[in-house]
Motif scaffolding. Structure first.
Motif, mmCIF file in Angstrom:
data_model
loop_
_atom_site.group_PDB
_atom_site.id
_atom_site.type_symbol
_atom_site.label_atom_id
_atom_site.label_comp_id
_atom_site.label_asym_id
_atom_site.label_seq_id
_atom_site.Cartn_x
_atom_site.Cartn_y
_atom_site.Cartn_z
ATOM 1 N N ASP A 138 0.832 -1.210 0.000
ATOM 2 C CA ASP A 138 0.000 0.000 0.000
ATOM 3 C C ASP A 138 0.862 1.253 0.000
ATOM 4 O O ASP A 138 0.552 2.239 -0.675
ATOM 5 N N ASN A 198 2.157 1.879 -3.397
ATOM 6 C CA ASN A 198 1.093 2.347 -4.297
ATOM 7 C C ASN A 198 0.436 3.639 -3.825
ATOM 8 O O ASN A 198 -0.507 4.127 -4.470
ATOM 9 N N ASN A 199 0.915 4.180 -2.678
ATOM 10 C CA ASN A 199 0.332 5.388 -2.085
ATOM 11 C C ASN A 199 -1.185 5.232 -1.890
ATOM 12 O O ASN A 199 -1.980 6.100 -2.231
ATOM 13 N N SER A 200 -1.565 4.067 -1.342
ATOM 14 C CA SER A 200 -2.990 3.776 -1.160
ATOM 15 C C SER A 200 -3.213 3.033 0.159
ATOM 16 O O SER A 200 -2.257 2.656 0.845
ATOM 17 N N GLY A 209 -6.923 -0.102 -2.773
ATOM 18 C CA GLY A 209 -6.372 0.954 -3.620
ATOM 19 C C GLY A 209 -6.980 2.324 -3.428
ATOM 20 O O GLY A 209 -7.014 3.121 -4.368
ATOM 21 N N VAL A 210 -7.466 2.642 -2.234
ATOM 22 C CA VAL A 210 -7.993 3.983 -1.961
ATOM 23 C C VAL A 210 -6.810 4.927 -1.767
ATOM 24 O O VAL A 210 -5.947 4.694 -0.917
ATOM 25 N N SER A 211 -6.752 5.976 -2.538
ATOM 26 C CA SER A 211 -5.595 6.878 -2.557
ATOM 27 C C SER A 211 -5.342 7.530 -1.200
ATOM 28 O O SER A 211 -6.275 7.892 -0.481
ATOM 29 N N MET A 212 -4.035 7.698 -0.874
ATOM 30 C CA MET A 212 -3.646 8.418 0.335
ATOM 31 C C MET A 212 -3.652 9.927 0.132
ATOM 32 O O MET A 212 -3.417 10.675 1.088
ATOM 33 N N LEU A 267 -8.650 10.914 0.186
ATOM 34 C CA LEU A 267 -8.841 10.024 1.337
ATOM 35 C C LEU A 267 -9.894 10.555 2.290
ATOM 36 O O LEU A 267 -10.787 9.814 2.728
#
Length: 537
Positions: A408, A411-413, A430-433, A438
Motif C-alpha cells: 500500500d 502504491n500510495n494507497s 487501492g484507496v488513494s492516500m 482520502l
C-alpha cells in the motif's frame, strides 16, 4: 414496570461474570502478511454450530441461539461494562462511558439551544417529600432505597436515595418562583439514580443508572404542553439522526403514564429480538406537583396561580438500545456519529525493514484524518497480530478499518473495510492516500454506514409490526414475537387483561395516526386512535 428476565449471572457478583473474550488469533506471531491476517481473522470467528455459549474464551453466543446471552457476551467482549460487587449494579468501563459521553455531548447542545441550563440537586431526598404527591409515592414506593442511619445515629427522618427528582425540584422551585417574571424556569441535570429493581439487565435496568432529567415550570398549561412535545421531538431526532434507531414517538396510555403526570410522551424502539425498549420519555406534569408543594406565582393581573410543569429524561439504557438494535454475531456495531472511534488504522508488515516505512505512512494518514475532524485510533502494538486486531475492533463496533502494508505504501494507497458489510464485499482496495481524496472517501463511507444502519433498522421494524383488527389477531402477532398495531378505545381493565394474557402492553398511541373511521379491535366501539402493543424490556 416492564418485567425483565433474571440473569443467573447477577446472582453471584463475586464471579468474574463479564469476562474479556480474546479472539483465538491472540497467540500468533506479532507480524504477518495481509493474507495471513485475513486467515487468522477468519479462524478467530467460530461457526455458529461450534458456539454453545459465551462461556468459552474467544466466542460470543449467536443472537439466534440466545439473544440475552449474546447481549451480555458483547458487553463483556467489547469492554463496555462489568458487574459491580453489589447485586444489580454495573461498572461502566471507559469505552461504554465514551458512548454515554457522545450522547451527553449531543443532547447538552440541544438542551442549551432550547433555553435550558444545567445544575445539580442533592441525591438525598426527605421521605416526606415523596409522600406529598400520592400517585408518585404509590408508583415509586416498591423501588425506593432508604437511608435510616447517618453518622452512626438513627436519622430523625429517613432519606430517599434519588429515584427521580420531581419532589426536591419542586421544593426548590417554590423558593425561586414568586412572579410571572421568574417563568419559565428550565433546568437539566446529569446525575445518577437509584431504583431497587429485583430483576436487572446491564444498561437496560440496574439498581443505579445514569441519566439526564430536565425540569421546567411555566405560567400556562399550553406552554408546558409545548415544552413536553418539544423535548420528545429532541429525543426523536437524536435517536434517528445520531443513534440510527427508528423510534416511534407517541403518547402513553393512562395505565403506563408516569406516576404524578397528566400525560407521558415516549419514544419506543424495536430491539433485535423484537421486544420494545422505552428509550426516552417526556411528561406533562400539569399542576400535580406544584399543588402538592405550593409552587405558586403572581401572574400579570396580580392573581396567585400554581405553575405548570414538565420533566423529561434519557438514561444509559440508550446504550443498551444501541447494542441490541445494531449488533451482530461479530459484536457491537456503532453508528459513526455516536462512535467514540470512527476509524481504526491497523499497520501490517512482515519484515523488520518494512516497519518504519509502514508506520511513517500510518502517522501521515492519522494526521490527515484527525485534521479533518475524524475520530481515529492507530493500533501499532506488536503484542497482537493484525488478525487479532481485526476481530477485536469489529467486536468494539468501530465503523471503518484502514489497513496499510508495504504494498500500500508503494502504491500510495490504503485498504478500507466497513464494519457493517462483512467479508470481501465490505473491503475497498487501492484507496488513494492523497489527503483530499482520502478524507472525502472516508467521510463518505461514514455517512453511508450511518444511513445503512438506519435503513436496516427501519426495514426490520416495519417488517415486524402487524396491523390487527381483532383480539385474536393481536394474540397471534404477540405470540410470534411481533408488535401489534390496531384501533383501541377499550378500558384500563381491558388493557390490563391484554397484559395479563399476552405479557404485552400498550407501548404508545403513535403521533402519526391513520386517517378514516376506526373500530376498537377489543370492544367493537368507535376508536379515534390506533395503539401499538408489544412485549418490552
Amino acid at each position: 414496570m416492564a418485567s425483565l428476565l433474571r440473569l443467573p449471572s447477577l446472582l453471584s457478583p463475586s464471579k468474574p461474570l463479564l469476562r474479556r473474550r480474546l479472539p483465538a488469533a491472540r497467540l500468533a506471531a506479532p507480524a504477518t502478511s495481509r493474507s495471513q491476517a485475513s486467515a487468522a481473522a477468519g479462524a478467530a470467528a467460530p461457526a455458529a454450530s461450534e458456539t454453545r455459549g459465551g462461556d468459552r474464551e474467544g466466542q460470543v453466543t449467536p443472537r439466534s441461539v440466545d439473544f440475552n446471552a449474546w447481549y451480555t457476551d458483547v458487553i463483556a467482549a467489547a469492554e463496555l461494562a462489568d458487574y459491580g460487587p453489589v447485586r444489580g449494579t454495573m461498572v461502566i468501563r471507559p469505552y461504554g462511558y465514551a458512548i454515554w459521553e457522545a450522547i451527553q455531548d449531543y443532547l447538552n447542545v440541544k438542551f442549551k439551544e432550547t433555553g435550558h441550563s444545567n445544575m445539580y440537586f442533592p441525591q438525598f431526598i426527605p421521605y416526606s417529600f415523596i409522600e406529598k404527591e400520592a400517585s408518585h409515592v404509590e408508583g415509586f414506593s416498591p423501588e425506593l432505597a432508604l437511608v435510616t442511619i447517618g453518622g452512626g445515629k438513627e436519622l430523625e427522618e429517613k432519606l430517599v436515595v434519588r429515584p427521580t427528582s420531581e419532589t426536591i425540584v419542586n421544593h426548590m422551585f417554590t423558593k425561586w418562583i414568586q412572579s410571572y417574571r421568574d417563568l419559565p424556569l428550565m433546568i437539566n441535570q446529569w446525575v445518577n439514580v437509584t431504583r431497587w429493581e429485583m430483576r436487572t439487565k446491564p444498561f437496560i435496568r440496574t439498581l443505579e443508572f445514569l441519566w439526564q432529567e430536565g425540569h421546567t415550570a411555566h405560567a400556562t398549561l399550553e406552554e408546558a404542553e409545548k415544552e413536553a412535545m418539544q423535548m420528545i421531538d429532541v429525543y426523536t431526532k437524536f435517536a434517528y439522526e445520531q443513534a440510527a434507531i427508528p423510534v416511534i414517538p407517541g403518547r402513553k396510555s393512562r395505565v403506563e403514564t408516569f406516576a404524578g403526570a397528566n400525560r407521558t410522551y415516549t419514544i419506543e424502539a424495536m430491539m433485535g429480538d423484537k421486544k420494545a425498549l422505552q428509550a426516552g420519555t417526556s411528561h406533562n406534569l400539569g399542576q400535580n406537583f406544584s399543588r402538592a408543594f405550593g409552587t405558586q406565582f403572581m401572574d400579570e393581573n396580580g392573581q396567585i396561580e400554581h405553575v405548570w410543569q414538565t420533566s423529561w429524561a434519557i438514561s444509559t439504557r440508550f446504550v443498551g438500545g444501541i447494542i441490541m438494535t445494531h449488533g451482530d454475531d461479530a459484536g457491537l456495531m456503532l453508528p459513526p456519529r455516536i462512535a467514540p472511534i470512527q476509524v481504526v488504522i491497523v499497520p501490517i508488515w512482515k519484515k523488520g525493514d518494512e516497519k518504519a516505512v509502514v508506520l511513517e505512512s500510518v502517522d501521515s494518514v492519522q494526521k490527515i484524518l484527525k485534521e479533518a475532524g475524524i475520530r481515529v485510533k492507530v493500533d501499532d502494538s506488536e503484542l497482537r497480530t493484525p488478525g487479532w486486531k481485526f476481530n477485536h475492533y469489529e467486536m468494539k463496533g468501530i465503523p471503518v478499518r484502514i489497513e496499510i502494508g508495504p504494498r500500500d505504501v508503494t502504491n500510495n494507497s490504503v485498504v478500507v473495510s466497513r464494519r457493517d458489510v462483512p467479508g470481501k464485499q465490505g473491503k475497498e482496495f487501492g484507496v488513494s492516500m492523497d489527503p483530499s481524496i482520502l478524507v472525502n472517501h472516508i467521510k463518505g463511507r461514514l455517512e453511508d454506514i450511518q444511513a445503512s444502519l438506519l435503513q436496516k433498522a427501519i426495514t426490520f421494524r416495519d417488517s415486524n409490526i402487524v396491523d390487527v383488527s381483532s383480539y385474536g389477531e393481536l394474540k397471534e402477532a404477540i405470540a410470534e414475537g411481533k408488535w401489534a398495531r390496531g384501533p383501541w378505545s377499550a378500558s384500563d381493565a381491558d388493557e390490563l387483561k391484554v397484559k395479563e394474557e399476552t405479557s404485552a402492553t400498550i407501548r404508545c398511541y403513535p403521533f402519526e395516526q391513520p386517517e378514516g373511521t376506526k373500530k376498537c379491535f377489543m370492544t367493537g366501539n368507535p376508536a379515534e386512535e390506533v395503539a401499538i402493543f408489544a412485549k418490552s424490556y
